[in-house]
Design an enzyme around this catalytic site. Structure first.
Site, short mmCIF file in Angstrom:
data_model
loop_
_atom_site.label_atom_id
_atom_site.label_comp_id
_atom_site.label_asym_id
_atom_site.label_seq_id
_atom_site.Cartn_x
_atom_site.Cartn_y
_atom_site.Cartn_z
N LYS A 83 67.33 -4.69 9.21
CA LYS A 83 67.94 -5.69 10.10
C LYS A 83 68.95 -4.99 10.99
O LYS A 83 69.86 -4.30 10.50
CB LYS A 83 68.63 -6.73 9.24
C1 E4P Z 1 70.20 -14.46 8.39
O1 E4P Z 1 69.42 -13.58 8.67
C2 E4P Z 1 71.54 -14.60 9.01
O2 E4P Z 1 72.30 -13.47 8.77
C3 E4P Z 1 72.20 -15.84 8.50
O3 E4P Z 1 71.26 -16.92 8.58
C4 E4P Z 1 73.47 -16.19 9.21
O4 E4P Z 1 73.91 -17.45 8.77
P1 E4P Z 1 75.39 -17.99 9.06
O5 E4P Z 1 75.54 -18.21 10.52
O6 E4P Z 1 75.48 -19.24 8.27
O7 E4P Z 1 76.33 -16.93 8.56
#
Ligand code: E4P
Length: 241
Positions: A83
């Site tokens: 990622k």
């Molecule tokens: C997933 O890949 C993201 O990092 C995550 O959904 C972010 O979520 P948040 O905005 O609730 O931190």
């Protein structure tokens, strides 16, 4: 729409796997901070539970650092997806990972143009952050809709992964928008399972079932009792034979 779990909590991942609804997992540094320990160990465990893609996020902000961290994650398990946050260096790292055959998830996407660039660089997953856009009074689902349309129109080799999901309605909207995947916190997955009418329906069915069963048992008891009173009548008859 495939369902990924947005967590680094092993117990949560195990339960979603038991329910048969786990297609993959996304983690990020904030989610990992909640469990602590070794990120490598956590990732290895997650990859053993799910054969689906497991996103492991790099924190370096320069290309070489991202490549170093991402290559390390990629050798932990075959289903790791690296990622990478959207940025100039991030795009370059995604392009380099792609040429090495390492899958990537471009994260922190807040506009469809960012998603388009990440797709062109070779990202296999695009993560628009729906909830964080809603938080600043924008419609996060618009980005999902636009990205899905771009992917379809141009046949891009990538999938739109609705991220930053805040409530069950986001899941419905993401599915209707055509998102290929949505990543959901465990708490929201549980909210999706339960409904007050389902709960009261189960209670009522159980109550009705038991009342019929109890009535049946009482009829049978009476029948047995009657059969019992007939026994002495037939007994002398049989003795008379
Ligand atoms: C997933 O890949 C993201 O990092 C995550 O959904 C972010 O979520 P948040 O905005 O609730 O931190």
């Amino acid at each position: 729409m495939k369902i990924f779990l947005d967590t680094a909590e092993i117990d949560e991942i195990r339960s979603a796997a038991r329910w048969g609804v786990l297609d993959g997992v996304t983690t990020n540094p904030s989610l990992f901070a909640k469990v602590g320990g070794s990120y490598d160990d956590v990732l290895r465990q997650i990859c053993q539970i799910t054969p689906g893609p497991v996103s492991a996020e790099v924190v370096a902000e320069d290309v070489e650092g991202m490549l170093r961290e991402g290559r390390h994650f990629a050798q932990l398990a075959p289903n790791i997806v690296v990622k990478v946050a959207m940025s100039e260096d991030g795009l370059e790292a995604i392009a380099r990972f792609t040429s090495e055959g390492i899958k990537t998830n471009c994260t922190l996407i807040f506009s469809s143009n960012q998603g388009l660039l990440a797709a062109r660089a070779g990202a296999s997953l695009l993560s628009p952050f729906v909830g964080r856009l809603d938080d600043i009074n924008e419609d996060g689902m618009d980005v999902v809709r636009e990205l899905v349309a771009m992917v379809r129109t141009h046949g891009l080799a990538t999938e739109v992964l609705a991220a930053s999901i805040r409530h069950p309605r986001h899941m419905t909207m993401a599915a209707l928008a055509g998102a290929h995947i949505a990543t959901v916190p465990h708490r929201i997955l549980r909210q999706m399972i339960h409904h007050p009418l389902t709960t009261s329906g189960i209670v009522q069915f159980r109550k009705d079932w038991e009342s019929v069963r109890n009535a049946g048992e009482s009829t049978q008891r009476k029948g047995n009792a009657n059969a019992g009173t007939r026994t002495p009548l037939s007994a002398p008859h049989s003795r008379a034979r």
